[in-house]
Design a protein around this motif. Sequence first.
Motif, short mmCIF file in Angstrom:
data_model
loop_
_atom_site.label_atom_id
_atom_site.label_comp_id
_atom_site.label_asym_id
_atom_site.label_seq_id
_atom_site.Cartn_x
_atom_site.Cartn_y
_atom_site.Cartn_z
N UNK A 138 -56.31 0.31 -33.68
CA UNK A 138 -56.20 1.37 -34.69
C UNK A 138 -54.74 1.73 -34.93
N UNK A 139 -54.44 2.04 -36.19
CA UNK A 139 -53.20 2.74 -36.50
C UNK A 139 -53.37 4.19 -36.02
N UNK A 140 -52.26 4.92 -35.91
CA UNK A 140 -52.33 6.29 -35.39
C UNK A 140 -52.26 7.34 -36.51
N UNK A 141 -51.11 7.43 -37.17
CA UNK A 141 -50.88 8.49 -38.15
C UNK A 141 -51.69 8.27 -39.42
N UNK A 142 -52.42 9.30 -39.81
CA UNK A 142 -53.25 9.27 -41.02
C UNK A 142 -54.34 8.21 -40.97
N UNK A 143 -54.66 7.77 -39.77
CA UNK A 143 -55.80 6.87 -39.57
C UNK A 143 -56.71 7.50 -38.51
N UNK A 144 -56.17 7.68 -37.32
CA UNK A 144 -56.90 8.41 -36.28
C UNK A 144 -56.65 9.92 -36.38
N UNK A 162 -64.52 11.32 -38.88
CA UNK A 162 -65.14 9.99 -38.96
C UNK A 162 -64.42 8.99 -38.08
N UNK A 163 -63.09 9.14 -37.95
CA UNK A 163 -62.34 8.23 -37.10
C UNK A 163 -62.71 8.42 -35.63
N UNK A 193 -54.55 2.73 -42.41
CA UNK A 193 -54.69 3.49 -43.66
C UNK A 193 -53.85 2.91 -44.78
N UNK A 194 -52.95 2.00 -44.47
CA UNK A 194 -52.06 1.47 -45.51
C UNK A 194 -52.31 -0.02 -45.75
#
Length: 223
Positions: free
Chosen positions: A53-59, A141-142, A218-219
Amino acid sequence: SATAALAAGVDFAAFMLNEPARFAERGDFLQVRTLCDTTIPMPFAGPIEAVAFDLDDCLIDQKAWMDRKLSLVLAAMTEGPLSEVERSRFELEGRRAIDEGPWDRTIDIALARASLDLGLRQPLIDAWRTAHPDRVSFYDDAAAAWRSLRQAGLKLAVVTDNPAAGQRQKLARFPDDMRPDTVILTDEIGQPKPSAQGYRLAADRLGIPVHRMIAVGDSPWRD
């Protein structure tokens, strides 16, 4: 989005300015915007064993984290070179900069927009770096996806850009049931995304072939 609205007969700019619509002339059609799913064939066969997982704005909600940081910085500024009015201006422009970005220049933008002494830049940056909010905000949801994947027996990693010290602050606030099996801070290996090196390293640390891992971000440009 305003262009699409204009095609549908709504002049948003005129509406916001409280002026008569100038360009919106709706014809005999209906403008419709849609979202669609894109399916990308998997270039491998076999079961997935891990998710990175990505961290910022994803989790986690990055804006919420930065807002909490700014609150801590402001609390430390109650006694200092700024008047109450100047402090209020800096807070307003700081929260505006967090909302609009770019995030790597938040302090500089807030100082400039508030017309404050640029000599405050370094003390504020130092205060920002040491400010450590008491929690992170996970997207519901994450977090649900993370826990479901964990229950399914998959290994979970975090592969994230941005300065390592700040990312470690966030990771330190993860609850026990959200702890990743490994973390790759691309700032430390000098390979920011979209380089695949961080993902390769994560798979290696998890002890699985890289083609048994998928990435969630997220990107579409960086992840």
